[in-house]
Enzyme design. Structure first.
Site, PDB file in Angstrom:
ATOM      1  N   GLY A 100      -8.667  10.990   3.293  1.00  0.00           N
ATOM      2  CA  GLY A 100      -9.745  10.903   2.313  1.00  0.00           C
ATOM      3  C   GLY A 100     -11.025  11.576   2.791  1.00  0.00           C
ATOM      4  N   THR A 116       0.844  -1.194   0.000  1.00  0.00           N
ATOM      5  CA  THR A 116       0.000   0.000   0.000  1.00  0.00           C
ATOM      6  C   THR A 116       0.876   1.239   0.000  1.00  0.00           C
ATOM      7  OG1 THR A 116      -1.748   1.207   1.165  1.00  0.00           O
ATOM      8  CG2 THR A 116      -0.167   0.059   2.552  1.00  0.00           C
ATOM      9  N   HIS A 120     -14.726   0.112   8.403  1.00  0.00           N
ATOM     10  CA  HIS A 120     -14.767  -0.963   7.406  1.00  0.00           C
ATOM     11  C   HIS A 120     -13.443  -1.730   7.398  1.00  0.00           C
ATOM     12  CE1 HIS A 120     -13.147   2.768   6.055  1.00  0.00           C
ATOM     13  NE2 HIS A 120     -12.775   2.344   4.874  1.00  0.00           N
ATOM     14  N   ARG A 121     -12.338  -0.983   7.383  1.00  0.00           N
ATOM     15  CA  ARG A 121     -11.004  -1.622   7.347  1.00  0.00           C
ATOM     16  C   ARG A 121     -10.765  -2.379   8.648  1.00  0.00           C
ATOM     17  NH1 ARG A 121      -8.899   2.503   6.250  1.00  0.00           N
ATOM     18  NH2 ARG A 121      -9.270   2.181   4.035  1.00  0.00           N
ATOM     19  N   LYS A 130     -11.661   5.606  15.420  1.00  0.00           N
ATOM     20  CA  LYS A 130     -12.122   5.339  14.040  1.00  0.00           C
ATOM     21  C   LYS A 130     -12.123   3.836  13.760  1.00  0.00           C
ATOM     22  CE  LYS A 130     -10.892   5.642   9.194  1.00  0.00           C
ATOM     23  NZ  LYS A 130     -10.079   6.196   8.113  1.00  0.00           N
ATOM     24  N   GLU A 168      -5.121  -0.652 -11.900  1.00  0.00           N
ATOM     25  CA  GLU A 168      -6.433  -1.070 -11.384  1.00  0.00           C
ATOM     26  C   GLU A 168      -7.319  -1.491 -12.550  1.00  0.00           C
ATOM     27  OE1 GLU A 168      -8.271   1.146  -8.278  1.00  0.00           O
ATOM     28  OE2 GLU A 168      -6.448   1.088  -7.082  1.00  0.00           O
ATOM     29  N   ASP A 174      -8.356  -2.998  -0.685  1.00  0.00           N
ATOM     30  CA  ASP A 174      -8.968  -1.975  -1.538  1.00  0.00           C
ATOM     31  C   ASP A 174     -10.246  -1.516  -0.868  1.00  0.00           C
ATOM     32  OD1 ASP A 174      -8.200  -0.760  -4.148  1.00  0.00           O
ATOM     33  OD2 ASP A 174     -10.343  -1.032  -4.454  1.00  0.00           O
ATOM     34  N   LYS A 179      -3.523   3.203   6.305  1.00  0.00           N
ATOM     35  CA  LYS A 179      -3.900   1.783   6.190  1.00  0.00           C
ATOM     36  C   LYS A 179      -2.863   0.923   6.918  1.00  0.00           C
ATOM     37  CE  LYS A 179      -6.228   1.651   1.646  1.00  0.00           C
ATOM     38  NZ  LYS A 179      -6.226   0.958   0.333  1.00  0.00           N
TER      39      LYS A 179
HETATM   40  P1  ITT Z   1      -3.390   1.904  -1.766  1.00  0.00           P
HETATM   41  O1  ITT Z   1      -1.979   2.270  -2.047  1.00  0.00           O
HETATM   42  O2  ITT Z   1      -3.561   0.860  -0.705  1.00  0.00           O
HETATM   43  O3  ITT Z   1      -4.162   1.567  -3.024  1.00  0.00           O
HETATM   44  P2  ITT Z   1      -5.232   4.170  -1.604  1.00  0.00           P
HETATM   45  O4  ITT Z   1      -5.423   5.253  -0.588  1.00  0.00           O
HETATM   46  O5  ITT Z   1      -5.005   4.585  -3.037  1.00  0.00           O
HETATM   47  O6  ITT Z   1      -4.016   3.247  -1.104  1.00  0.00           O
HETATM   48  P3  ITT Z   1      -7.539   2.657  -2.480  1.00  0.00           P
HETATM   49  O7  ITT Z   1      -7.036   2.508  -3.878  1.00  0.00           O
HETATM   50  O8  ITT Z   1      -8.104   1.464  -1.779  1.00  0.00           O
HETATM   51  O9  ITT Z   1      -6.424   3.214  -1.487  1.00  0.00           O
HETATM   52  O10 ITT Z   1      -8.579   3.855  -2.505  1.00  0.00           O
HETATM   53  C1  ITT Z   1      -9.418   4.024  -1.459  1.00  0.00           C
HETATM   54  C2  ITT Z   1      -9.907   5.457  -1.443  1.00  0.00           C
HETATM   55  O11 ITT Z   1     -11.191   5.443  -0.802  1.00  0.00           O
HETATM   56  C3  ITT Z   1      -9.012   6.320  -0.571  1.00  0.00           C
HETATM   57  O12 ITT Z   1      -8.019   6.966  -1.339  1.00  0.00           O
HETATM   58  C4  ITT Z   1     -10.008   7.287   0.043  1.00  0.00           C
HETATM   59  O13 ITT Z   1     -10.277   8.327  -0.864  1.00  0.00           O
HETATM   60  C5  ITT Z   1     -11.267   6.422   0.187  1.00  0.00           C
HETATM   61  N1  ITT Z   1     -11.244   5.719   1.500  1.00  0.00           N
HETATM   62  C6  ITT Z   1     -11.185   4.383   1.723  1.00  0.00           C
HETATM   63  N2  ITT Z   1     -11.127   4.128   3.041  1.00  0.00           N
HETATM   64  C7  ITT Z   1     -11.143   5.308   3.657  1.00  0.00           C
HETATM   65  C8  ITT Z   1     -11.074   5.699   4.998  1.00  0.00           C
HETATM   66  O14 ITT Z   1     -10.936   4.831   5.994  1.00  0.00           O
HETATM   67  N3  ITT Z   1     -11.098   7.003   5.266  1.00  0.00           N
HETATM   68  C9  ITT Z   1     -11.209   7.904   4.290  1.00  0.00           C
HETATM   69  N4  ITT Z   1     -11.265   7.647   2.991  1.00  0.00           N
HETATM   70  C10 ITT Z   1     -11.223   6.341   2.667  1.00  0.00           C
END
Ligand code: ITT
Length: 197
Positions: A152, A7, A180-181, A175, A41, A76, A12
């Site tokens: 995010g 990641t 979800h995570r 949080k 992706e 994801d 995360k």
């Molecule tokens: P990776 O390198 O793991 O892909 P990423 O941030 O790009 O990191 P994703 O591709 O899974 O992750 O995109 C998920 C997006 O969804 C993330 O960039 C946020 O915009 C939103 N998101 C997911 N989980 C979130 C959370 O816990 N809090 C806030 N936004 C979240």
């Protein structure tokens, strides 16, 4: 065991450490030439497909000898807004970077019903087995940005049961108790815990 998390998102990584390190695993980042990998992706509206593709891509970046003594984790996730038929969903990262929180609030300005959910799919490949677990966190989109924690969409996401407090106003462990995570990682940790735990 070493769990290598593919990641680029440090939040995360922290959340994964919270669930997997108490089992005695070390969670570290996958770095290729010093940087987190870039994934291609797939064009799909399904988080599961994206997560499985990321998992395959991460495995292909690691040598067979290294794979034999570590596990590979990917995740994801995305925000799915009910009245927008699940938008931004798998495009959450791109939409956050392009229109941002204000863009989403503008899209939703006429909407009275503001139900939405975060979804996560975590995939762990360990000892030749692939373990997949999902998590969902239902909530409401706020009408304004509040708080600066998390990442995010957190400053506009109010999880159900939080008495109006957004993820952006919570510390990481608060949080994670809703998230979800957190749910997908807890389920993963239960799947790999030794029977005595
Ligand atoms: P990776 O390198 O793991 O892909 P990423 O941030 O790009 O990191 P994703 O591709 O899974 O992750 O995109 C998920 C997006 O969804 C993330 O960039 C946020 O915009 C939103 N998101 C997911 N989980 C979130 C959370 O816990 N809090 C806030 N936004 C979240």
């Amino acid at each position: 065991m070493r769990i290598i998390f593919a990641t680029g998102n440090s939040k995360k990584l922290e959340e994964a450490r919270e669930y997997l390190e108490p089992l005695g695993h070390d969670v570290e980042l996958l770095l290729i030439e010093g940087k987190p990998p870039n994934f291609i992706e797939p064009q799909t509206s399904e988080l599961m497909e994206v997560a499985l593709s990321k998992s395959d891509q991460a495995i292909s970046m690691i040598s067979e000898s290294e794979l034999s003594d570590c596990a590979i984790l990917v995740e994801d996730s995305g925000l799915f807004i009910d009245s927008l038929n699940g938008f931004p969903g798998v495009y959450s990262s791109y939409i956050y970077k392009t229109i941002g929180l204000n863009g989403i609030l503008m899209l939703m300005s006429e909407e009275i019903v503001r139900h939405c959910e975060y979804r996560a799919v975590s995939v762990l490949v360990m000892n030749g087995k692939r373990i997949v677990r999902t998590g969902v966190c239902r909530g409401e989109l706020s009408r304004e940005i509040s708080g600066q924690s998390g990442f995010g969409y957190d400053p506009i996401f109010i999880p159900n049961g939080s008495k109006g407090v957004s993820f952006g106003q919570m510390n990481e462990s608060e949080k994670s108790s809703f998230s979800h995570r957190g749910k997908s990682l807890k389920a993963l940790s239960e799947a790999i815990a030794p029977p005595s735990m």
